[in-house]
Design an enzyme around this catalytic site. Structure first.
Site, PDB file in Angstrom:
ATOM      1  N   HIS A 234       0.815  -1.209   0.000  1.00  0.00           N
ATOM      2  CA  HIS A 234       0.000   0.000   0.000  1.00  0.00           C
ATOM      3  C   HIS A 234       0.852   1.265   0.000  1.00  0.00           C
ATOM      4  O   HIS A 234       0.308   2.365  -0.028  1.00  0.00           O
ATOM      5  CB  HIS A 234      -0.922  -0.001   1.219  1.00  0.00           C
ATOM      6  CG  HIS A 234      -1.689  -1.280   1.366  1.00  0.00           C
ATOM      7  ND1 HIS A 234      -2.706  -1.623   0.531  1.00  0.00           N
ATOM      8  CD2 HIS A 234      -1.557  -2.316   2.245  1.00  0.00           C
ATOM      9  CE1 HIS A 234      -3.197  -2.800   0.884  1.00  0.00           C
ATOM     10  NE2 HIS A 234      -2.505  -3.245   1.905  1.00  0.00           N
TER      11      HIS A 234
ATOM     12  N   THR B  70       0.611   6.764   0.850  1.00  0.00           N
ATOM     13  CA  THR B  70       0.106   5.411   0.672  1.00  0.00           C
ATOM     14  C   THR B  70      -0.858   5.354  -0.505  1.00  0.00           C
ATOM     15  O   THR B  70      -1.160   6.373  -1.125  1.00  0.00           O
ATOM     16  CB  THR B  70      -0.584   4.923   1.950  1.00  0.00           C
ATOM     17  OG1 THR B  70      -1.521   5.925   2.375  1.00  0.00           O
ATOM     18  CG2 THR B  70       0.417   4.681   3.065  1.00  0.00           C
ATOM     19  N   TYR B  71      -1.369   4.161  -0.761  1.00  0.00           N
ATOM     20  CA  TYR B  71      -2.238   3.921  -1.910  1.00  0.00           C
ATOM     21  C   TYR B  71      -3.415   4.889  -1.892  1.00  0.00           C
ATOM     22  O   TYR B  71      -4.050   5.079  -0.852  1.00  0.00           O
ATOM     23  CB  TYR B  71      -2.733   2.482  -1.889  1.00  0.00           C
ATOM     24  CG  TYR B  71      -3.406   2.035  -3.166  1.00  0.00           C
ATOM     25  CD1 TYR B  71      -2.762   2.183  -4.401  1.00  0.00           C
ATOM     26  CD2 TYR B  71      -4.663   1.458  -3.140  1.00  0.00           C
ATOM     27  CE1 TYR B  71      -3.374   1.768  -5.562  1.00  0.00           C
ATOM     28  CE2 TYR B  71      -5.278   1.033  -4.307  1.00  0.00           C
ATOM     29  CZ  TYR B  71      -4.630   1.191  -5.514  1.00  0.00           C
ATOM     30  OH  TYR B  71      -5.236   0.773  -6.677  1.00  0.00           O
ATOM     31  N   ILE B  72      -3.721   5.473  -3.053  1.00  0.00           N
ATOM     32  CA  ILE B  72      -4.647   6.603  -3.120  1.00  0.00           C
ATOM     33  C   ILE B  72      -6.081   6.199  -3.439  1.00  0.00           C
ATOM     34  O   ILE B  72      -6.962   7.057  -3.503  1.00  0.00           O
ATOM     35  CB  ILE B  72      -4.176   7.639  -4.153  1.00  0.00           C
ATOM     36  CG1 ILE B  72      -4.081   7.001  -5.546  1.00  0.00           C
ATOM     37  CG2 ILE B  72      -2.840   8.236  -3.725  1.00  0.00           C
ATOM     38  CD1 ILE B  72      -3.781   7.973  -6.658  1.00  0.00           C
ATOM     39  N   ARG B  73      -6.335   4.914  -3.632  1.00  0.00           N
ATOM     40  CA  ARG B  73      -7.702   4.451  -3.897  1.00  0.00           C
ATOM     41  C   ARG B  73      -8.166   3.621  -2.719  1.00  0.00           C
ATOM     42  O   ARG B  73      -7.864   2.431  -2.623  1.00  0.00           O
ATOM     43  CB  ARG B  73      -7.765   3.654  -5.200  1.00  0.00           C
ATOM     44  CG  ARG B  73      -7.500   4.507  -6.429  1.00  0.00           C
ATOM     45  CD  ARG B  73      -7.485   3.696  -7.700  1.00  0.00           C
ATOM     46  NE  ARG B  73      -7.362   4.540  -8.880  1.00  0.00           N
ATOM     47  CZ  ARG B  73      -7.248   4.084 -10.121  1.00  0.00           C
ATOM     48  NH1 ARG B  73      -7.255   2.780 -10.337  1.00  0.00           N
ATOM     49  NH2 ARG B  73      -7.142   4.917 -11.140  1.00  0.00           N
TER      50      ARG B  73
END
Length: 467
Positions: free
Chosen positions: A16, A202-205
């Site tokens: 992530h 961190t992961y944006i979705r």
């Protein structure tokens, strides 16, 4: 000879954040492929194609002047939401109401303040708010108040807390970037992607505001060193997803390292987004702000008025993120029985307002609350209906349906209302989650959908094209 399934041959690694630590953790936690997740994604893709590929030719045939028009399982619902809002605005009938406000002079060096007429005395109980529908009623009360002495009858103080807002997820990042940085969804998505690929966030979705326990402990230590122990909560804050059908597959959008500054390769607007993400995250882990909320009841003859306000006692998360309304009322120090010096009394007319048109940010918020779409689709969905000119921005901000969008929506309502609406689309998302959790077979789900969908297609294909 028995062979292993694809899920046993392929290992799945999840990360992530693009950091050394994040990748090292991912390598240590590889797992077999979860075929239930594969089936859910497969069902989603088939579902989207069934709706898009089957409905689009029909509406193009019925609207021959709009050959570039298309429909989609989620995008058409987003269009419908915008059209519904526009219809609500057009059909809105304003209603009139009145209020009466008294303005008082306070003690020297104290601010003046206002109180609103509530109603007439009701014994020891606070009077119910009296609705004033006519100018004559408001002016009669104002005139009576001008000729009466005013005094503080009762003061009620209560300590209240404003808890730290949750850290950003995809939808709230898009909303706050729009309101605070004036970024559209495309620009925000582009900069967020650059920050993720640079290993800065961190992961944006994501639709989950939670944070890993390890990083939360690191955060609390950072806050204590940087801002002092008074902002650190006794127990770590826990934020839960509020949207319908949240998946919770990834943690919140946060900086990967605390105290880090983006390098020279990051664009200035992306830096602003990084600061927004960081400030929101750090504030989310702080103590609540503490206020003294005060209600002052004022009597003038048989009339009761009320003034409300509050005083900040402990800043808490406001040390990092001050999200207070600039119009928050501050009251002077008053005492029970104190006589007040009346400056003026004003009757004020009010008209009810129609609902606001959506902006990109508020449309995304609405879709998220209704469980329509996923974090990975919010920005692209809004961009799509803008790019295809089904909706347009008026005053460079608010969304309204175009003529072609309205024609498309009318066709979809006439022939596919059972499929293109909020409740059905949200239910499909829940069904897909059931497939992902091995609670429903994906093939059976698609068979049931087709059984209800195919008659709609046959009905819509009948008849001549609209000219």
């Amino acid at each position: 000879m028995m062979t292993s399934s694809p899920g046993e041959q392929v290992a799945r690694m999840e990360f992530h954040e693009i950091t050394r630590e994040g990748l090292q953790r991912a390598f240590k936690q590889v797992r077999p492929l979860n075929l239930d997740l594969v089936y859910a994604q497969q069902a989603r893709r088939i579902l989207d194609r069934l709706v898009g590929y089957k409905v689009s030719p029909i509406v193009r045939n019925r609207l021959p002047q709009e050959q570039q028009i298309s429909a989609g399982r989620v995008q058409s619902v987003a269009l419908k939401v915008v059209v519904d809002r526009e219809l609500a605005i057009r059909n809105f009938k304003p209603s009139e109401s009145w209020s009466v406000r008294a303005h008082y002079d306070a003690l020297p060096a104290m601010p003046s303040f206002e109180a609103e007429f509530v109603g007439k005395h009701a014994g020891s109980k606070a009077p119910k708010k009296q609705a004033l529908a006519k100018r004559e009623d408001a002016e009669a009360i104002a005139q009576a108040l001008r000729g009466l002495p005013h005094a503080v009858e009762r003061i009620a103080c209560k300590e209240t807390k404003r808890h730290a807002p949750a850290p950003l997820i995809t939808s709230t990042m898009l909303q706050q970037a729009a309101s605070l940085l004036k970024m559209g969804t495309d620009e925000t998505t582009r900069h967020a992607k650059a920050l993720f690929e640079a290993g800065l966030v961190t992961y944006i979705r994501t639709d989950d505001p939670s944070v890993s326990p390890e990083f939360q402990r690191e955060t609390l230590s950072f806050l204590r060193d940087r801002y002092g122990a008074e902002v650190v909560p006794a127990k770590p804050n826990v934020h839960k997803a509020k949207s319908a059908g949240a998946q919770g597959a990834h943690e919140c959008i946060r900086p990967t390292r605390l105290g880090e500054t983006p390098g020279e390769g990051i664009e200035p607007r992306a830096r602003q987004l990084y600061e927004l993400i960081t400030r929101a995250y750090l504030a989310s882990q702080c103590r609540p702000a503490v206020f003294d909320a005060t209600e002052v009841w004022i009597h003038a003859g048989e009339y009761a008025l009320k003034a409300s306000g509050r005083v900040l006692k402990q800043r808490g998360y406001l040390t990092i993120l001050d999200d207070r309304d600039a119009k928050e009322t501050m009251l002077p120090a008053l005492a029970q029985g104190q006589a007040l010096s009346l400056l003026k009394v004003e009757p004020k007319q009010h008209w009810s307002k129609p609902p606001d048109r959506f902006t990109e940010a508020t449309l995304i918020k609405y879709l998220e609350e209704k469980g329509i779409g996923r974090p990975s689709t919010f920005a692209s969905m809004v961009s799509l209906i803008l790019r295809k000119e089904f909706v347009a921005k008026i005053d460079k901000k608010h969304l309204a349906p175009t003529e072609r969008g309205a024609r498309l929506d009318a066709e979809l309502r006439n022939h596919f209302a059972a499929v293109i609406h909020e409740g059905f689309t949200a239910q499909l998302e829940q069904d897909l989650d059931r497939i992902a959790n091995a609670e429903e077979r994906w093939s059976r789900f698609l068979e049931a959908f087709w059984a209800s969908f195919s008659p709609l297609l046959e009905s819509a294909q009948q008849g001549s094209a609209m000219q």
